[in-house]
Every structure is written in structure tokens, then in C-alpha cells.
Design a protein around this motif. Structure first.
Motif, mmCIF file in Angstrom:
data_model
loop_
_atom_site.group_PDB
_atom_site.id
_atom_site.type_symbol
_atom_site.label_atom_id
_atom_site.label_comp_id
_atom_site.label_asym_id
_atom_site.label_seq_id
_atom_site.Cartn_x
_atom_site.Cartn_y
_atom_site.Cartn_z
ATOM 1 N N UNK A 182 8.851 -3.576 3.088
ATOM 2 C CA UNK A 182 8.318 -4.665 3.885
ATOM 3 C C UNK A 182 6.815 -4.683 3.671
ATOM 4 N N UNK A 183 6.104 -5.423 4.479
ATOM 5 C CA UNK A 183 4.643 -5.410 4.448
ATOM 6 C C UNK A 183 4.127 -4.949 5.800
ATOM 7 N N UNK A 184 3.153 -4.031 5.777
ATOM 8 C CA UNK A 184 2.578 -3.581 7.038
ATOM 9 C C UNK A 184 1.591 -4.629 7.552
ATOM 10 N N UNK A 185 1.234 -4.526 8.792
ATOM 11 C CA UNK A 185 0.372 -5.519 9.438
ATOM 12 C C UNK A 185 -0.966 -5.655 8.721
ATOM 13 N N UNK A 186 -1.535 -4.526 8.291
ATOM 14 C CA UNK A 186 -2.841 -4.574 7.624
ATOM 15 C C UNK A 186 -2.773 -5.393 6.337
ATOM 16 N N UNK A 187 -1.742 -5.184 5.541
ATOM 17 C CA UNK A 187 -1.601 -5.936 4.281
ATOM 18 C C UNK A 187 -1.316 -7.408 4.559
ATOM 19 N N UNK B 150 0.809 -1.230 0.000
ATOM 20 C CA UNK B 150 0.000 0.000 0.000
ATOM 21 C C UNK B 150 0.841 1.278 0.000
ATOM 22 N N UNK B 151 2.177 1.147 -0.026
ATOM 23 C CA UNK B 151 3.091 2.288 -0.057
ATOM 24 C C UNK B 151 2.976 3.224 1.137
ATOM 25 N N UNK B 152 2.418 2.762 2.243
ATOM 26 C CA UNK B 152 2.358 3.598 3.432
ATOM 27 C C UNK B 152 3.658 3.460 4.220
ATOM 28 N N UNK B 153 3.973 4.495 4.978
ATOM 29 C CA UNK B 153 5.176 4.484 5.803
ATOM 30 C C UNK B 153 4.916 3.657 7.045
ATOM 31 N N UNK B 154 5.763 2.668 7.290
ATOM 32 C CA UNK B 154 5.605 1.811 8.460
ATOM 33 C C UNK B 154 6.390 2.374 9.632
#
Length: 38
Positions: free
Chosen positions: A26-31, A9-13
Motif C-alpha cells: 500500500x502507500x503510507x500517509x507520508x508518501x 519507501x518500503x517501510x512497515x505500515x
């Protein structure tokens, strides 16, 4: 300064301290949760 970005989702983790400007993917928890459901 470094930055961790979600591949999905290209959001900043997270930001972290580094000598250079660094981007890590990486992958955020939501994804990750959405992938587990599929």
C-alpha cells in the motif's frame, strides 16, 4: 501474521492477524502526502 508495506519507501505500515504469512503493499500517509503535493 500479515504485514502491510509501503510501495514507495518500503517501510512497515501495519501488522495484522492472518493464518498465513502475508505481505500486502500500500502507500503510507507520508508518501501519499508527497504525491498530493506534486
Amino acid at each position: 501474521m500479515g504485514i502491510i508495506i509501503c510501495q514507495e519507501c518500503n517501510s512497515t505500515i501495519e501488522y495484522f492477524e492472518d493464518e498465513k504469512v502475508t505481505k500486502l503493499y500500500s502507500c503510507c500517509c507520508e508518501c501519499n502526502e508527497q504525491k498530493d503535493e506534486k
